[in-house]
Design an enzyme around this catalytic site. Structure first.
Site, PDB file in Angstrom:
ATOM      1  N   LEU A  20     -37.484 -16.071  20.832  1.00 38.87           N
ATOM      2  CA  LEU A  20     -38.894 -16.243  21.822  1.00 38.87           C
ATOM      3  C   LEU A  20     -39.088 -15.606  22.425  1.00 38.87           C
ATOM      4  O   LEU A  20     -38.488 -15.013  23.359  1.00 38.87           O
ATOM      5  CB  LEU A  20     -37.697 -17.917  22.636  1.00 38.87           C
ATOM      6  CG  LEU A  20     -37.466 -19.543  21.562  1.00 38.87           C
ATOM      7  CD1 LEU A  20     -37.176 -20.462  22.944  1.00 38.87           C
ATOM      8  CD2 LEU A  20     -38.661 -19.278  20.510  1.00 38.87           C
ATOM      9  N   ALA A  21     -40.438 -14.577  22.733  1.00 40.18           N
ATOM     10  CA  ALA A  21     -40.798 -14.021  23.245  1.00 40.18           C
ATOM     11  C   ALA A  21     -42.613 -14.319  23.914  1.00 40.18           C
ATOM     12  O   ALA A  21     -42.930 -12.768  23.660  1.00 40.18           O
ATOM     13  CB  ALA A  21     -40.856 -12.990  22.707  1.00 40.18           C
ATOM     14  N   ALA A  22     -42.627 -14.909  23.519  1.00 39.13           N
ATOM     15  CA  ALA A  22     -44.098 -15.275  24.796  1.00 39.13           C
ATOM     16  C   ALA A  22     -44.592 -15.477  25.920  1.00 39.13           C
ATOM     17  O   ALA A  22     -45.298 -15.335  26.676  1.00 39.13           O
ATOM     18  CB  ALA A  22     -45.108 -16.790  23.854  1.00 39.13           C
ATOM     19  N   ARG A  27     -41.001 -14.465  37.431  1.00 42.30           N
ATOM     20  CA  ARG A  27     -39.865 -13.686  38.542  1.00 42.30           C
ATOM     21  C   ARG A  27     -40.108 -12.061  38.599  1.00 42.30           C
ATOM     22  O   ARG A  27     -39.410 -11.434  39.229  1.00 42.30           O
ATOM     23  CB  ARG A  27     -38.975 -14.395  38.596  1.00 42.30           C
ATOM     24  CG  ARG A  27     -39.263 -16.537  38.768  1.00 42.30           C
ATOM     25  CD  ARG A  27     -37.845 -16.314  39.532  1.00 42.30           C
ATOM     26  NE  ARG A  27     -36.559 -17.240  38.315  1.00 42.30           N
ATOM     27  CZ  ARG A  27     -35.683 -16.536  38.309  1.00 42.30           C
ATOM     28  NH1 ARG A  27     -35.333 -16.554  39.431  1.00 42.30           N
ATOM     29  NH2 ARG A  27     -34.579 -17.313  37.190  1.00 42.30           N
ATOM     30  N   ASP A 119     -35.081 -12.471  26.286  1.00 45.86           N
ATOM     31  CA  ASP A 119     -35.053 -12.095  27.426  1.00 45.86           C
ATOM     32  C   ASP A 119     -33.046 -11.770  28.078  1.00 45.86           C
ATOM     33  O   ASP A 119     -32.827 -11.773  28.779  1.00 45.86           O
ATOM     34  CB  ASP A 119     -35.409 -12.621  28.307  1.00 45.86           C
ATOM     35  CG  ASP A 119     -35.330 -14.478  29.041  1.00 45.86           C
ATOM     36  OD1 ASP A 119     -33.991 -14.369  27.593  1.00 45.86           O
ATOM     37  OD2 ASP A 119     -35.781 -14.689  29.173  1.00 45.86           O
ATOM     38  N   LYS A 368     -43.209  24.996  24.753  1.00 47.92           N
ATOM     39  CA  LYS A 368     -44.561  23.772  24.385  1.00 47.92           C
ATOM     40  C   LYS A 368     -44.150  24.578  22.713  1.00 47.92           C
ATOM     41  O   LYS A 368     -44.966  25.253  22.692  1.00 47.92           O
ATOM     42  CB  LYS A 368     -44.870  23.033  25.013  1.00 47.92           C
ATOM     43  CG  LYS A 368     -46.032  22.049  24.567  1.00 47.92           C
ATOM     44  CD  LYS A 368     -47.576  22.702  24.513  1.00 47.92           C
ATOM     45  CE  LYS A 368     -47.835  22.958  22.962  1.00 47.92           C
ATOM     46  NZ  LYS A 368     -49.451  23.104  22.635  1.00 47.92           N
ATOM     47  N   SER A 422     -43.893  42.842  31.516  1.00 51.05           N
ATOM     48  CA  SER A 422     -43.782  41.575  32.922  1.00 51.05           C
ATOM     49  C   SER A 422     -45.281  41.556  33.105  1.00 51.05           C
ATOM     50  O   SER A 422     -46.294  42.479  33.263  1.00 51.05           O
ATOM     51  CB  SER A 422     -43.686  42.263  34.232  1.00 51.05           C
ATOM     52  OG  SER A 422     -42.019  42.608  34.052  1.00 51.05           O
TER      53      SER A 422
HETATM   54  C1  UD1 Z   1     -33.877 -22.094  28.870  1.00 45.51           C
HETATM   55  C2  UD1 Z   1     -33.878 -23.646  29.121  1.00 45.51           C
HETATM   56  C3  UD1 Z   1     -32.511 -23.574  29.452  1.00 45.51           C
HETATM   57  C4  UD1 Z   1     -31.656 -22.501  29.407  1.00 45.51           C
HETATM   58  C5  UD1 Z   1     -32.167 -21.476  29.063  1.00 45.51           C
HETATM   59  C6  UD1 Z   1     -31.039 -20.170  29.509  1.00 45.51           C
HETATM   60  C7  UD1 Z   1     -35.402 -24.952  28.269  1.00 45.51           C
HETATM   61  C8  UD1 Z   1     -36.627 -26.123  28.397  1.00 45.51           C
HETATM   62  N1  UD1 Z   1     -34.655 -24.732  28.791  1.00 45.51           N
HETATM   63  O1  UD1 Z   1     -34.259 -22.103  29.774  1.00 45.51           O
HETATM   64  O2  UD1 Z   1     -31.684 -25.467  29.700  1.00 45.51           O
HETATM   65  O3  UD1 Z   1     -30.457 -23.250  29.972  1.00 45.51           O
HETATM   66  O4  UD1 Z   1     -33.700 -20.997  28.598  1.00 45.51           O
HETATM   67  O5  UD1 Z   1     -31.499 -19.209  29.032  1.00 45.51           O
HETATM   68  O6  UD1 Z   1     -35.989 -24.533  26.247  1.00 45.51           O
HETATM   69  N2  UD1 Z   1     -40.442 -19.073  26.482  1.00 45.51           N
HETATM   70  C9  UD1 Z   1     -41.591 -19.023  25.383  1.00 45.51           C
HETATM   71  N3  UD1 Z   1     -42.492 -19.835  25.110  1.00 45.51           N
HETATM   72  C10 UD1 Z   1     -43.067 -20.985  26.557  1.00 45.51           C
HETATM   73  C11 UD1 Z   1     -42.057 -20.765  27.071  1.00 45.51           C
HETATM   74  C12 UD1 Z   1     -40.750 -19.880  26.917  1.00 45.51           C
HETATM   75  O7  UD1 Z   1     -41.883 -17.592  23.911  1.00 45.51           O
HETATM   76  O8  UD1 Z   1     -43.847 -21.544  26.006  1.00 45.51           O
HETATM   77  C13 UD1 Z   1     -39.510 -17.974  26.235  1.00 45.51           C
HETATM   78  C14 UD1 Z   1     -39.564 -16.924  26.932  1.00 45.51           C
HETATM   79  O9  UD1 Z   1     -40.251 -15.808  26.607  1.00 45.51           O
HETATM   80  C15 UD1 Z   1     -38.270 -16.910  26.938  1.00 45.51           C
HETATM   81  C16 UD1 Z   1     -37.508 -17.951  26.214  1.00 45.51           C
HETATM   82  O10 UD1 Z   1     -38.233 -18.888  25.451  1.00 45.51           O
HETATM   83  O11 UD1 Z   1     -38.027 -15.598  26.274  1.00 45.51           O
HETATM   84  C17 UD1 Z   1     -36.861 -19.009  27.884  1.00 45.51           C
HETATM   85  O12 UD1 Z   1     -37.580 -19.148  28.624  1.00 45.51           O
HETATM   86  P1  UD1 Z   1     -37.551 -19.483  29.577  1.00 45.51           P
HETATM   87  O13 UD1 Z   1     -38.890 -19.990  30.685  1.00 45.51           O
HETATM   88  O14 UD1 Z   1     -36.749 -18.350  30.144  1.00 45.51           O
HETATM   89  O15 UD1 Z   1     -36.134 -20.742  29.979  1.00 45.51           O
HETATM   90  P2  UD1 Z   1     -35.470 -21.496  31.063  1.00 45.51           P
HETATM   91  O16 UD1 Z   1     -36.706 -22.723  31.071  1.00 45.51           O
HETATM   92  O17 UD1 Z   1     -35.687 -20.475  32.314  1.00 45.51           O
END
Ligand code: UD1
Length: 471
Positions: A20-22, A27, A119, A368, A422
């Site tokens: 998941l990286a969207a 923060r 992340d 270079k 030189s």
């Molecule tokens: C999520 C979990 C939480 C867990 C935590 C661990 C959920 C609802 N909660 O929390 O239980 O303790 O991870 O770190 O899943 N992302 C997307 N698309 C979205 C939202 C998020 O790709 O719409 C990706 C983010 O880029 C990230 C990852 O999902 O890489 C986690 O998202 P993040 O918002 O950090 O998760 P939390 O809500 O903090």
């Protein structure tokens, strides 16, 4: 007994990975997507993809959204093209919605899906291999990797019943006062059997404080369907920690840096002050190198035996042979320095600069895209650009290869045993023949014949050195 810690050497066609990286990562207070922020000189997402690749899955899917082209580029740089596919989550509506973006590709895949976060960069492949083994050994439909934290604030909590059996995950914002006391948290790392996963995801509703589709609702939905949910408690919380803020990123950087330097100390590299050296985890060292404080060694640099690197120098993606001395405050990028060479202080080597064995570049010299031949020297205040310099040649102080005519770059060739006086200006394209001498202050606009002395502006042949040498 089966060895759960071993990574499988071959491709596992029953395993897919989804990263998941969207998300943007609000923060971080950045215009840049969080997974593009760098740790140890590489984007966070590259670390996770590298780890996933070591499990040899069938496909690594990456859910992209914010700055998708840049994230894709970072991933391609890490892996090349094999086994990687991108799916787009146009709007970030929660982690459940993010997984849903891969529905078409995965719904009928009939595979085990390992879900990771882009992340969480320090998770080890061995840990994931054990986790997947446990998922399979227990015949689970869903496995959740958890850890216990002193301070669980912000994480989803693992809610268990009176008999300690898993019930559900509750997010920080939705948790009751009692639930907030729970120390066992969801690390955001899961295994799912793909068919049941997508059937359950279709039933997830955004009825929570954040109005999001939570992936964390899936385990309890599966449980209610009579599926097996496995909770895998891991003992190293640092490994599964995510980066949410710049302060955390700095902490991770420090951790990675200390880990790399500790390993190098064991392997035989001396650091005068280990707390003030910055070395990429990908760099390699021979024996008996000495690294002074405030040195940075970046990327895939290779440093040979017995090299000394003095304070304030930066070496990026470069190769040093053995017994090379880099004096203070040098910048060396994408360059190759052979054994017994000396560089600096205050030298700048870049774009494939090459110093051949026992050559020396001194203070305030820039090299270079140029080659300095065996035993040649350029000791002071000089620019060598697009130049090829032979063996045992001396480049006098203040020499400049005038390689740029305002439109194009041109080459300078200086053959063996040449003495450049030189303040010589070498107006490229130009060749200085072997054994030639340029007098101080010459502006060389035409080729210099071998064994001749040229002087003046523009420089003219003043003497045939071969005949005078033969006298
Ligand atoms: C999520 C979990 C939480 C867990 C935590 C661990 C959920 C609802 N909660 O929390 O239980 O303790 O991870 O770190 O899943 N992302 C997307 N698309 C979205 C939202 C998020 O790709 O719409 C990706 C983010 O880029 C990230 C990852 O999902 O890489 C986690 O998202 P993040 O918002 O950090 O998760 P939390 O809500 O903090």
């Amino acid at each position: 007994m089966q060895d759960h810690s071993s990574l499988k050497p071959q491709q596992d066609l029953s395993l897919d990975v989804l990263i998941l990286a969207a998300g943007l990562g609000t923060r971080m207070r950045s215009a840049r997507a969080k997974v593009l922020h760098e740790l140890g000189g590489r984007p966070l997402i590259s670390h996770v993809v590298h780890t996933a690749a070591q499990l040899h899955p069938r496909t690594i899917f990456i859910v992209v959204g914010h700055q998708a082209p840049e994230v894709e580029k970072a991933v391609r740089t890490e892996t090349g093209d094999e086994n990687v596919a991108f799916v787009t989550q146009a709007e970030q509506r929660g982690t459940g919605d993010a997984v849903m973006a891969a529905k078409t590709e995965l719904e009928t895949a009939d595979s085990t899906l390992l879900v990771l976060s882009g992340d969480v960069p320090l998770i080890r492949p061995e840990t994931l291999a054990k986790f997947i083994d446990s998922h399979k050994a227990r015949g689970a439909t869903c496995s959740i990797l958890t850890v216990r934290l002193e301070n669980p604030f912000g994480y989803g909590r693992i809610v268990r019943d009176n008999e300690d059996r898993f019930m559900r995950i509750v997010e920080q914002k939705d948790a009751s006062v009692d639930e907030k006391q729970i120390r066992e948290i969801n690390a955001g790392i899961y295994c799912f059997e793909t068919g049941p996963l997508f059937r359950a995801l279709a039933r997830v509703k955004p009825s929570n404080q954040q109005g999001e589709y939570y992936l964390t609702d899936v385990p309890s939905i599966l449980l209610a369907d009579g599926e097996k949910v496995n909770v895998y408690l891991h003992d190293d919380a640092r490994e599964v920690a995510g980066v949410s803020t710049r302060a955390e990123l700095a902490e991770f950087e420090n951790l990675l840096r200390r880990r790399t330097i500790r390993k190098l100390l064991v392997e035989g590299v001396t650091f005068i002050d280990p707390s003030h050296a910055y070395v990429s985890a990908e760099a390699e060292f021979g024996k008996d190198c000495i690294i002074y404080p405030d040195v940075m060694i970046e990327g895939k640099s290779v440093i040979g035996d017995g090299c000394i690197i003095r304070s304030g120098s930066r070496i990026t993606n470069s190769r040093l042979g053995s017994n090379v001395m880099i004096k203070d405050h040098c910048v060396i990028i994408d360059s190759d320095i052979e054994s017994n060479c000396g560089v600096g202080p205050f030298a700048h080597l870049r774009m494939n600069a090459r110093l051949e064995e026992s050559s020396v570049v001194g203070n305030f010299v820039e090299v270079k895209k140029s080659r300095l031949g065996r035993g040649s020297k350029s000791m002071h205040l000089t620019y060598l650009g697009d130049a090829t310099i032979g063996e045992k040649t001396n480049i006098g102080a203040g020499t400049i290869t005038c390689n740029y005519d305002g439109k194009n770059k041109h080459e300078t060739i200086i053959e063996d045993n040449v003495k450049i006086g030189s303040d010589t200006m070498l107006v490229a394209p130009v060749r200085v023949g072997h054994g030639a001498v340029t007098a101080a202050g010459s502006v060389v606009t035409e080729d210099v014949p071998p064994d001749s002395l040229v002087a003046g502006v523009p420089a003219k042949v003043k003497k045939d050195l071969k005949s005078s040498r033969n006298k």
